[in-house]
Design an enzyme around this catalytic site. Sequence first.
Site, PDB file in Angstrom:
ATOM      1  N   TYR A 181      -8.142  15.661   8.617  1.00  0.00           N
ATOM      2  CA  TYR A 181      -8.633  15.132   7.509  1.00  0.00           C
ATOM      3  C   TYR A 181      -8.964  16.163   6.365  1.00  0.00           C
ATOM      4  O   TYR A 181     -10.112  16.422   5.855  1.00  0.00           O
ATOM      5  CB  TYR A 181      -9.903  14.494   7.854  1.00  0.00           C
ATOM      6  CG  TYR A 181      -9.675  13.158   8.712  1.00  0.00           C
ATOM      7  CD1 TYR A 181      -8.473  12.724   9.151  1.00  0.00           C
ATOM      8  CD2 TYR A 181     -10.876  12.411   9.364  1.00  0.00           C
ATOM      9  CE1 TYR A 181      -8.490  11.593   9.863  1.00  0.00           C
ATOM     10  CE2 TYR A 181     -10.687  11.427  10.003  1.00  0.00           C
ATOM     11  CZ  TYR A 181      -9.490  10.991  10.315  1.00  0.00           C
ATOM     12  OH  TYR A 181      -9.151   9.894  11.240  1.00  0.00           O
TER      13      TYR A 181
HETATM   14  C1  FAD Z   1      -2.087   6.664   5.920  1.00  0.00           C
HETATM   15  C2  FAD Z   1      -2.746   7.943   6.555  1.00  0.00           C
HETATM   16  C3  FAD Z   1      -3.040   7.750   8.046  1.00  0.00           C
HETATM   17  C4  FAD Z   1      -3.536   8.676   8.808  1.00  0.00           C
HETATM   18  N1  FAD Z   1      -3.879   8.320  10.215  1.00  0.00           N
HETATM   19  C5  FAD Z   1      -3.992   9.518  11.098  1.00  0.00           C
HETATM   20  C6  FAD Z   1      -4.423   9.239  12.417  1.00  0.00           C
HETATM   21  O1  FAD Z   1      -4.345   8.104  13.006  1.00  0.00           O
HETATM   22  N2  FAD Z   1      -4.878  10.286  13.227  1.00  0.00           N
HETATM   23  C7  FAD Z   1      -4.660  11.557  12.720  1.00  0.00           C
HETATM   24  O2  FAD Z   1      -4.981  12.675  13.504  1.00  0.00           O
HETATM   25  N3  FAD Z   1      -4.546  11.652  11.499  1.00  0.00           N
HETATM   26  C8  FAD Z   1      -4.036  10.847  10.549  1.00  0.00           C
HETATM   27  N4  FAD Z   1      -3.925  11.069   9.274  1.00  0.00           N
HETATM   28  C9  FAD Z   1      -3.872  12.470   8.880  1.00  0.00           C
HETATM   29  C10 FAD Z   1      -2.610  13.210   9.238  1.00  0.00           C
HETATM   30  O3  FAD Z   1      -2.515  13.492  10.389  1.00  0.00           O
HETATM   31  C11 FAD Z   1      -2.508  14.612   8.516  1.00  0.00           C
HETATM   32  O4  FAD Z   1      -2.524  14.281   7.120  1.00  0.00           O
HETATM   33  C12 FAD Z   1      -1.159  15.284   8.756  1.00  0.00           C
HETATM   34  O5  FAD Z   1      -1.399  16.511   8.527  1.00  0.00           O
HETATM   35  C13 FAD Z   1       0.146  14.576   8.097  1.00  0.00           C
HETATM   36  O6  FAD Z   1       1.081  15.388   8.491  1.00  0.00           O
HETATM   37  P1  FAD Z   1       2.445  15.375   7.442  1.00  0.00           P
HETATM   38  O7  FAD Z   1       3.546  16.151   8.405  1.00  0.00           O
HETATM   39  O8  FAD Z   1       2.837  13.894   7.142  1.00  0.00           O
HETATM   40  O9  FAD Z   1       1.872  15.821   6.335  1.00  0.00           O
HETATM   41  P2  FAD Z   1       2.304  17.056   5.533  1.00  0.00           P
HETATM   42  O10 FAD Z   1       1.739  16.837   4.163  1.00  0.00           O
HETATM   43  O11 FAD Z   1       3.959  17.282   5.490  1.00  0.00           O
HETATM   44  O12 FAD Z   1       1.728  18.506   5.932  1.00  0.00           O
HETATM   45  C14 FAD Z   1       0.294  18.659   6.322  1.00  0.00           C
HETATM   46  C15 FAD Z   1      -0.080  20.196   6.721  1.00  0.00           C
HETATM   47  O13 FAD Z   1       0.853  20.475   7.800  1.00  0.00           O
HETATM   48  C16 FAD Z   1       1.701  21.760   7.339  1.00  0.00           C
HETATM   49  N5  FAD Z   1       3.081  21.315   7.839  1.00  0.00           N
HETATM   50  C17 FAD Z   1       3.642  20.454   7.625  1.00  0.00           C
HETATM   51  N6  FAD Z   1       4.844  20.458   8.553  1.00  0.00           N
HETATM   52  C18 FAD Z   1       5.024  21.658   8.939  1.00  0.00           C
HETATM   53  C19 FAD Z   1       5.894  22.431   9.707  1.00  0.00           C
HETATM   54  N7  FAD Z   1       7.027  21.824  10.232  1.00  0.00           N
HETATM   55  N8  FAD Z   1       5.515  23.572   9.945  1.00  0.00           N
HETATM   56  C20 FAD Z   1       4.319  24.288   9.565  1.00  0.00           C
HETATM   57  N9  FAD Z   1       3.527  23.434   8.865  1.00  0.00           N
HETATM   58  C21 FAD Z   1       3.760  22.482   8.499  1.00  0.00           C
HETATM   59  C22 FAD Z   1       1.544  21.374   5.674  1.00  0.00           C
HETATM   60  O14 FAD Z   1       2.170  22.556   4.971  1.00  0.00           O
HETATM   61  C23 FAD Z   1       0.388  20.797   5.417  1.00  0.00           C
HETATM   62  O15 FAD Z   1      -0.534  22.083   5.338  1.00  0.00           O
HETATM   63  C24 FAD Z   1      -3.424  10.107   8.406  1.00  0.00           C
HETATM   64  C25 FAD Z   1      -3.022  10.318   6.967  1.00  0.00           C
HETATM   65  C26 FAD Z   1      -2.661   9.345   6.204  1.00  0.00           C
HETATM   66  C27 FAD Z   1      -2.270   9.535   5.116  1.00  0.00           C
END
Ligand code: FAD
Length: 427
Positions: A370
Amino acid sequence: MKIRSGGHDYDGLSYVATVPFFVLDMFNLRSIDIDMETETVWVQSGAILGELYYRISELSKTHGFPAGVCPTVGVGGHFTGGGYGNMMRKYGLTVDNIVDAYFIDVNGRIHDRKSMGEDLFWAIRGGGAASFGVVLAYKIKLVHVPEIVTVFRVEKTLEDNATDIVDQWQHVASKLPKELFVRLVIDVVNSSTRTGGSTVRVSFISLFLGDSKTLVSIMNENLPLLGLSQSDCIETSWIRSVLFWTNITIDSPTDVLLNRTPSLSYLKRKSDYVKQPIPKTALEGIWEKMIELQPAQMIFNPYGGRMAEIASTATPFPHRAGNLWKIQYLANWNQGGAETAQRYIELTRKLHRYMTPFVSKNPREAFLNYRDIDLGVNHNDRGSYLEGRVYGIKYFKGNFNRLVHIKTKVDPTNFFRNEQSIPTLPH
Ligand SMILES: Cc1cc2nc3c(=O)[nH]c(=O)nc-3n(C[C@H](O)[C@H](O)[C@H](O)COP(=O)(O)OP(=O)(O)OC[C@H]3O[C@@H](n4cnc5c(N)ncnc54)[C@H](O)[C@@H]3O)c2cc1C
Ligand SMILES: *[C@@H]1O[C@H](CO)[C@@H](O)[C@H](O)[C@H]1NC(C)=O
Ligand SMILES: *[C@@H]1O[C@H](CO)[C@@H](O)[C@H](O)[C@H]1NC(C)=O
């Protein structure tokens, strides 16, 4: 360099910066290789949760994976930030179910668990891999789900005695059988009977890994004030429970889970942990504050069960035993522009501030996934260790120092950095 998998970072750290930058976008790396014999999956970072759930459901009706409830969230960021979902009380977090990883270090070398070593493997399961390198893929262990699970969504307003029910919920939610997860979504809606024209609505949303008859009897024994009846319950498959939880019509074709386009526009999120029940009179004060600050909302996610059995040092994620539930503060809006954004963000800050007496202290804990820039920002220069401690202790408590040591060892020049990354030790 910004690393992006699903792009769901709440404060946009994977695709926003105040200096020129480029995005390392993982979205083409999204293969999902399932081995039903060992009940394991190699899933690449660019896959989304919906794809993972859908592919599992193609092969089995009795396997699932304990990750987030929103299908468009990316595997890469979600897993490395600790990932939780509605099977958390039974199976823990995503990071409790990861057994291996492929990872690129600052020298461009590709590692698996063995060659990266247990320290780094520990760090990238909840510590935020973006501080250490790039995760290519995770190997996960599937979990067992019954062929029939039960979901419900029951709404109660203040006129329905919601305060009494929330009070009962807060004493039992973390002690219920592990198979049962009852989340509260709390918002403000119009009321024709209350003075002021507004009331608080509490939505009780549940997943039970079992049938409805058992669920109703557990609920009536532990949370009788909710008055749950069989007709409130929907028996369905685990994969369809995913649709229900993300507000998609439950009998839609399940391949809607492959859709990568999120439905939200603008948002702000914050988090808190609650360790003691909130007095009933204080709940009433909170409702009044929410009516004042609408449209800011709260979601309560109960802990306990498996979460309380795993040591707080087993992974970087420290919020284990002793937590009754986690609060998510949220505001969503549709209109662009900095002024509008400022207004909505301020509402979440005010609600968060109002909750201070009722939540964890020293540190006031927060959940890495979060992402909340209000907790502190790192400028990644001379003061980076001290700046990093400010948010680092909130996200990781005592695990912060171990993360700093691992960071210093694997990325001593701080190549992998962002506004809230793990700093190196000062030298
Ligand atoms: C609509 C919505 C619903 C959600 N529901 C939940 C939930 O039910 N449970 C929960 O725990 N969280 C939830 N989240 C939060 C979510 O888990 C985090 O935002 C998570 O970090 C998103 O991962 P991403 O790959 O989509 O994000 P990104 O924005 O791509 O990455 C998030 C972070 O991780 C880093 N990162 C991404 N990929 C890599 C990689 N391959 N190697 C190293 N670093 C990397 C990025 O640089 C950034 O710092 C929700 C978010 C949203 C927007
Ligand atoms: C709310 O509680 C009061 C007092 O216990 C009770 O009389 C009333 O019937 C309850 N209302 C509802 C809608 O359950
Ligand atoms: C989900 O659906 C319910 C019931 O239809 C509705 O009250 C609620 O506002 C919806 N929530 C979201 C986030 O769309």
